[in-house]
Design an enzyme around this catalytic site. Structure first.
Site, short mmCIF file in Angstrom:
data_model
loop_
_atom_site.label_atom_id
_atom_site.label_comp_id
_atom_site.label_asym_id
_atom_site.label_seq_id
_atom_site.Cartn_x
_atom_site.Cartn_y
_atom_site.Cartn_z
N ASP A 20 0.85 -1.18 0.00
CA ASP A 20 0.00 0.00 0.00
C ASP A 20 0.90 1.24 0.00
O ASP A 20 2.11 1.13 0.21
CB ASP A 20 -0.92 -0.02 1.21
CG ASP A 20 -2.20 0.77 1.00
OD1 ASP A 20 -2.37 1.38 -0.08
OD2 ASP A 20 -3.05 0.77 1.91
N GLU A 72 -0.03 4.71 1.41
CA GLU A 72 -0.14 5.77 2.42
C GLU A 72 0.92 5.64 3.51
O GLU A 72 1.34 6.64 4.10
CB GLU A 72 -1.53 5.76 3.06
CG GLU A 72 -2.63 6.29 2.16
CD GLU A 72 -3.28 5.20 1.31
OE1 GLU A 72 -4.24 5.49 0.58
OE2 GLU A 72 -2.79 4.05 1.36
N HIS A 99 -2.51 -0.29 -3.76
CA HIS A 99 -3.00 1.07 -3.50
C HIS A 99 -3.87 1.61 -4.63
O HIS A 99 -3.43 1.66 -5.80
CB HIS A 99 -1.82 2.03 -3.29
CG HIS A 99 -2.26 3.47 -3.19
ND1 HIS A 99 -2.98 3.94 -2.12
CD2 HIS A 99 -2.10 4.52 -4.03
CE1 HIS A 99 -3.23 5.23 -2.31
NE2 HIS A 99 -2.71 5.60 -3.47
N HIS A 159 -1.35 1.55 6.98
CA HIS A 159 -1.76 2.74 7.73
C HIS A 159 -2.83 2.34 8.74
O HIS A 159 -3.39 1.23 8.68
CB HIS A 159 -2.32 3.79 6.78
CG HIS A 159 -3.33 3.22 5.82
ND1 HIS A 159 -4.64 2.99 6.15
CD2 HIS A 159 -3.19 2.78 4.55
CE1 HIS A 159 -5.28 2.45 5.12
NE2 HIS A 159 -4.41 2.30 4.13
N HIS A 193 -7.50 5.46 7.15
CA HIS A 193 -8.79 5.15 6.53
C HIS A 193 -8.91 3.64 6.40
O HIS A 193 -7.94 2.91 6.61
CB HIS A 193 -8.92 5.80 5.15
CG HIS A 193 -8.00 5.21 4.13
ND1 HIS A 193 -6.65 5.50 4.07
CD2 HIS A 193 -8.22 4.30 3.13
CE1 HIS A 193 -6.09 4.81 3.09
NE2 HIS A 193 -7.02 4.06 2.50
N GLU A 208 -7.40 -1.92 7.55
CA GLU A 208 -7.14 -2.81 6.42
C GLU A 208 -6.18 -3.93 6.84
O GLU A 208 -6.31 -5.08 6.38
CB GLU A 208 -6.56 -2.01 5.25
CG GLU A 208 -7.57 -1.04 4.64
CD GLU A 208 -6.95 -0.09 3.62
OE1 GLU A 208 -5.79 -0.31 3.23
OE2 GLU A 208 -7.64 0.87 3.23
#
Length: 275
Positions: free
Chosen positions: A8, A10, A60, A104, A115, A134
């Site tokens: 990912d 972020e 992502h 994240h 998020h 996640e």
């Protein structure tokens, strides 16, 4: 020894705000290189630790962010969207361990760009009553296939989150959260060294374990009532409060597939700046 990296963006080195991760911006072009650098450090460490095959699953957004031309040539990369298992595509291919790179914190939590799937419309997700990032969702899916989470990288809040769902994993904080859009960041040369070292160490725990299939319940809370109402149109999805829906699934694979449908429908119901 076959390893998968779910990558990912972020939680990548230096990333702190929206333009860093949104395709087609000047900042995104810059941070694609840093993101690829984190991945390459992890690939190098994995091979040092004994890996014979490394699959990088681009996880992502558009899932077309990593620079294939700069990727460590020993790795393979799965890129592009509409994969059945999304961020975890490949977890069912016989891999011996998985790395969560650039992760994240979850929706409603403190952390850089925190998020869960939708950037700002979801205010909370719960898996079997536990607040779910996640990382937690993906760890549950990995456990269903008997695959251990070996390493998690991201900001310090992502690492704190990982201690709960992957207590034996190596952790590398590439930045320290100050706010949603600010962090104290380490230079790429430093984070690369730390990621590579942690990946090499993490490979000691590689090896499939007993699969843990079973039923799960997922709850999703949105920031507006019409998003919950839109998601509740999906069969098996129940409106349990004005802004919250819930559904039950016989396995984590089915739970994640249903979650993808719920988030897609909610995202389609967002109307301009009013959400």
């Amino acid at each position: 020894m076959r390893i998968m990296i779910s990558a990912d963006m972020e939680g990548a080195t230096g990333v702190t705000w929206t333009a860093d991760v949104v395709p087609q911006t000047e900042q995104w072009q810059r941070f694609r290189r840093l993101f690829t650098g984190d991945v390459n450090a992890c690939v190098a460490g994995a091979f040092t630790g004994g890996a014979t095959d490394v699959l990088v699953n681009e996880a992502h957004s558009s899932q077309r962010n990593l620079l294939l031309e700069d990727l460590d040539p020993r790795a393979r990369m799965l890129t592009g969207r509409h994969k059945p298992l999304s961020m975890m595509q490949g977890i069912d291919s016989g891999v011996d361990g998985v790395v969560f790179l650039g992760y994240h914190a979850g929706a409603g939590q403190e952390g850089v760009l925190a998020h869960t799937y939708l950037e700002n419309s979801i205010t909370g997700v719960w898996l079997d009553g536990v607040p779910a990032s996640e990382g937690l969702l993906n760890a549950a899916l990995a456990a269903e296939h008997g695959v251990p989470v070996l390493l998690v990288t991201g900001d310090d809040r992502a690492c704190e989150d990982a201690r709960a769902y992957a207590p034996d994993a190596e952790l590398v904080a590439v930045k320290e959260c100050v706010s949603r859009y600010a962090a104290v960041c380490l230079p790429p040369a430093v984070t690369a060294e730390r990621i590579a070292a942690a990946a090499a160490t993490a490979l000691r725990r590689a090896g499939r374990t007993d699969a843990r299939p079973g039923p799960h319940r997922v709850e999703v809370e949105f920031d507006a009532t019409h998003l919950a109402a839109a998601a509740a149109v999906v069969p098996t999805v129940e409106l349990i409060d004005a802004r919250r829906v819930a559904f039950d699934a016989a396995s984590m694979t089915l739970a994640m597939q249903a979650f993808k449908v719920v988030t897609a429908i909610a995202a389609g119901a967002v109307e301009g700046i009013y959400g």
